[in-house]
Design a protein around this motif. Sequence first.
Motif, PDB file in Angstrom:
ATOM      1  N   ALA A 175       0.857  -1.182   0.000  1.00 45.60           N
ATOM      2  CA  ALA A 175       0.000   0.000   0.000  1.00 45.60           C
ATOM      3  C   ALA A 175       0.891   1.229   0.000  1.00 45.60           C
ATOM      4  O   ALA A 175       1.975   1.221   0.586  1.00 45.60           O
ATOM      5  CB  ALA A 175      -0.898  -0.002   1.237  1.00 45.60           C
ATOM      6  N   PHE A 176       0.434   2.283  -0.655  1.00 41.84           N
ATOM      7  CA  PHE A 176       1.142   3.557  -0.681  1.00 41.84           C
ATOM      8  C   PHE A 176       0.313   4.546   0.119  1.00 41.84           C
ATOM      9  O   PHE A 176      -0.824   4.847  -0.247  1.00 41.84           O
ATOM     10  CB  PHE A 176       1.317   4.056  -2.121  1.00 41.84           C
ATOM     11  N   ILE A 177       0.872   5.045   1.210  1.00 42.25           N
ATOM     12  CA  ILE A 177       0.171   5.995   2.066  1.00 42.25           C
ATOM     13  C   ILE A 177       0.814   7.358   1.872  1.00 42.25           C
ATOM     14  O   ILE A 177       2.013   7.528   2.105  1.00 42.25           O
ATOM     15  CB  ILE A 177       0.239   5.561   3.538  1.00 42.25           C
ATOM     16  N   GLU A 178      -0.008   8.325   1.427  1.00 43.52           N
ATOM     17  CA  GLU A 178       0.512   9.665   1.175  1.00 43.52           C
ATOM     18  C   GLU A 178       0.797  10.369   2.492  1.00 43.52           C
ATOM     19  O   GLU A 178      -0.009  10.373   3.410  1.00 43.52           O
ATOM     20  CB  GLU A 178      -0.476  10.484   0.353  1.00 43.52           C
ATOM     21  N   MET A 179       1.982  10.950   2.554  1.00 45.92           N
ATOM     22  CA  MET A 179       2.400  11.727   3.716  1.00 45.92           C
ATOM     23  C   MET A 179       2.935  13.059   3.219  1.00 45.92           C
ATOM     24  O   MET A 179       3.158  13.228   2.022  1.00 45.92           O
ATOM     25  CB  MET A 179       3.462  10.964   4.498  1.00 45.92           C
ATOM     26  N   PHE A 203       2.238   0.340  14.143  1.00 42.47           N
ATOM     27  CA  PHE A 203       2.253   1.164  15.349  1.00 42.47           C
ATOM     28  C   PHE A 203       3.661   1.687  15.595  1.00 42.47           C
ATOM     29  O   PHE A 203       4.613   0.936  15.658  1.00 42.47           O
ATOM     30  CB  PHE A 203       1.745   0.368  16.554  1.00 42.47           C
ATOM     31  N   GLY A 204       3.777   2.969  15.681  1.00 39.26           N
ATOM     32  CA  GLY A 204       5.075   3.609  15.868  1.00 39.26           C
ATOM     33  C   GLY A 204       5.592   4.229  14.587  1.00 39.26           C
ATOM     34  O   GLY A 204       6.290   5.231  14.623  1.00 39.26           O
ATOM     35  N   ALA A 205       5.249   3.666  13.436  1.00 36.37           N
ATOM     36  CA  ALA A 205       5.726   4.195  12.164  1.00 36.37           C
ATOM     37  C   ALA A 205       5.165   5.586  11.890  1.00 36.37           C
ATOM     38  O   ALA A 205       5.801   6.406  11.241  1.00 36.37           O
ATOM     39  CB  ALA A 205       5.364   3.245  11.018  1.00 36.37           C
ATOM     40  N   LEU A 206       3.985   5.849  12.398  1.00 35.17           N
ATOM     41  CA  LEU A 206       3.332   7.139  12.189  1.00 35.17           C
ATOM     42  C   LEU A 206       3.138   7.866  13.521  1.00 35.17           C
ATOM     43  O   LEU A 206       2.201   8.638  13.701  1.00 35.17           O
ATOM     44  CB  LEU A 206       1.977   6.945  11.492  1.00 35.17           C
ATOM     45  N   ALA A 207       4.050   7.638  14.460  1.00 31.94           N
ATOM     46  CA  ALA A 207       3.910   8.160  15.824  1.00 31.94           C
ATOM     47  C   ALA A 207       3.702   9.671  15.875  1.00 31.94           C
ATOM     48  O   ALA A 207       2.938  10.167  16.698  1.00 31.94           O
ATOM     49  CB  ALA A 207       5.126   7.764  16.658  1.00 31.94           C
ATOM     50  N   GLU A 208       4.349  10.401  14.987  1.00 34.46           N
ATOM     51  CA  GLU A 208       4.204  11.851  15.032  1.00 34.46           C
ATOM     52  C   GLU A 208       2.785  12.309  14.678  1.00 34.46           C
ATOM     53  O   GLU A 208       2.411  13.434  14.955  1.00 34.46           O
ATOM     54  CB  GLU A 208       5.225  12.530  14.126  1.00 34.46           C
ATOM     55  N   TYR A 209       1.996  11.421  14.073  1.00 33.08           N
ATOM     56  CA  TYR A 209       0.616  11.754  13.717  1.00 33.08           C
ATOM     57  C   TYR A 209      -0.387  11.188  14.722  1.00 33.08           C
ATOM     58  O   TYR A 209      -1.583  11.398  14.583  1.00 33.08           O
ATOM     59  CB  TYR A 209       0.283  11.221  12.314  1.00 33.08           C
ATOM     60  N   ALA A 210       0.098  10.460  15.716  1.00 33.36           N
ATOM     61  CA  ALA A 210      -0.793   9.805  16.680  1.00 33.36           C
ATOM     62  C   ALA A 210      -1.488  10.815  17.584  1.00 33.36           C
ATOM     63  O   ALA A 210      -0.939  11.865  17.910  1.00 33.36           O
ATOM     64  CB  ALA A 210       0.006   8.816  17.529  1.00 33.36           C
ATOM     65  N   LEU A 211      -2.707  10.456  17.971  1.00 33.31           N
ATOM     66  CA  LEU A 211      -3.451  11.274  18.924  1.00 33.31           C
ATOM     67  C   LEU A 211      -3.025  10.868  20.335  1.00 33.31           C
ATOM     68  O   LEU A 211      -2.804   9.681  20.595  1.00 33.31           O
ATOM     69  CB  LEU A 211      -4.954  11.058  18.746  1.00 33.31           C
TER      70      LEU A 211
END
Length: 92
Positions: free
Chosen positions: A32-36, A53-61
């Motif tokens: 999958a390609f997730i746009e960032m 989990f952790g790969a997108l930590a800076e976007y976590a609530l």
Amino acid sequence: MGIEARISSKGQTTIPFEVRERLGLQTGDRIAFIEMEQGYLIIPRNRPVETLFGALAEYALPDTTIDDYDDAVGDGISGHVEGPTGEGKSVS
């Protein structure tokens, strides 16, 4: 800048061996390609959600758990699978 690959006139590319090996990709696997903001994140679809989990930590609530995200994904997908009236749709 890292590992590069060339795109063919048909829009195809070969994922370099080093990348396939690092991601654990095998023939027939899906990605999958997730746009960032910085570009795209490539996620192997042959892994459980916990690996994200952790790969997108800076976007976590704040104060969220993996179960919260798992539930949110399920809720988001259900509208596409069942449709707004609950009628089933085909998913590929």
